[in-house]
Design an enzyme around this catalytic site. Structure first.
Site, short mmCIF file in Angstrom:
data_model
loop_
_atom_site.label_atom_id
_atom_site.label_comp_id
_atom_site.label_asym_id
_atom_site.label_seq_id
_atom_site.Cartn_x
_atom_site.Cartn_y
_atom_site.Cartn_z
N ILE A 64 0.90 -1.16 0.00
CA ILE A 64 0.00 0.00 0.00
C ILE A 64 0.94 1.20 0.00
O ILE A 64 1.88 1.27 0.78
CB ILE A 64 -0.95 -0.02 1.22
N SER A 65 0.71 2.15 -0.92
CA SER A 65 1.62 3.28 -1.08
C SER A 65 1.63 4.17 0.16
O SER A 65 0.67 4.20 0.93
CB SER A 65 1.22 4.12 -2.29
#
Ligand code: SAH
Length: 219
Positions: A64-65
């Protein structure tokens, strides 16, 4: 013990320090980042780190960024509300949820069925069931639903797949990390006329590879 109240305080701090503090100023983006419970998009053992300034693992060697990157890329799409948006790389579903707060339709493509299923479950759990997710090679875009007002690619490509350019409306924006792993540049391409595109370099970045026919051959 972390509870819902701690998470909402952590989220507020994330928005103040990492998002506003680093120059993201679009009120629609700030509101969306303030709303979406990011901790629900990571496994329980990682929830206490969900509002920290880094990416986190989500399985299948994907991440997840970082919150700032999600906010920055969303701002770069210049959404006003009401748009049709295509995301490549559903991953956890978090970026899709943020987009869904602003746009009217979000289409998201993921190559791992396991991640798409997981994202679907989380998004349904928070009542965001208007996001369309498809499992396939996203380097083809989403031909049947094109054109899009905005396309966001959350994995790094060796070069810009031409299908994305073809699937933008005139005036539409593509935001995509391009380059070798470890030295990618976040680019924005605006379709200024039927056959005219304007390209800008926005930021140095580091994303997992876009793997597919018009991306990298393997991880
Ligand atoms: N937007 C995500 C970040 C995901 S990381 C989030 O908010 O959590 C990038 C994702 O792109 C990974 O899940 C990876 O599996 C996916 N991906 C890589 N190549 C792809 C391709 N060709 N088509 C679709 N998804 C791809």
């Amino acid at each position: 013990m972390t509870n819902m109240l701690d998470f909402s305080i952590a989220r507020r701090q994330m928005v103040e320090r990492q998002i506003k503090g680093r120059g993201v100023s679009d009120p629609l983006v700030i509101k969306a980042m303030q709303r979406i419970p990011r901790h629900l998009f990571v496994e329980e053992a990682l929830q206490s780190q969900a509002y920290s300034d880094f990416p986190l693992p989500i399985g299948e060697k994907q991440t997840i960024s970082q919150p700032f990157m999600v906010a920055f890329m969303t701002q770069a799409l210049a959404l006003k509300g009401g748009e049709r948006v295509l995301e490549i790389g559903t991953g956890s579903g978090y970026q899709a949820a943020v987009l869904d707060q602003i746009a009217s339709r979000v289409y998201s493509v993921e190559r791992f069925a396991s991640l798409a299923r997981r994202a679907r479950r989380i998004l349904d759990g928070i009542g965001q069931n208007n996001i369309n997710i498809k499992v396939t090679d996203g380097t083809f875009g989403w031909e049947e639903e094109a054109p899009f007002d905005a396309i966001i690619v959350t994995a790094g490509a060796p070069s810009i797949p031409t299908r994305y350019l073809d699937q933008l409306v005139v005036g539409g924006r593509l935001v995509i990390p391009v380059g070798e792993f470890g030295s990618q540049i976040l680019k924005r391409v605006t379709r200024t006329a039927a056959k005219e595109y304007h390209e800008e370099n926005l930021l140095d970045c580091r994303f997992v590879p876009l793997v597919g026919k018009f991306g990298w051959e393997k991880e």
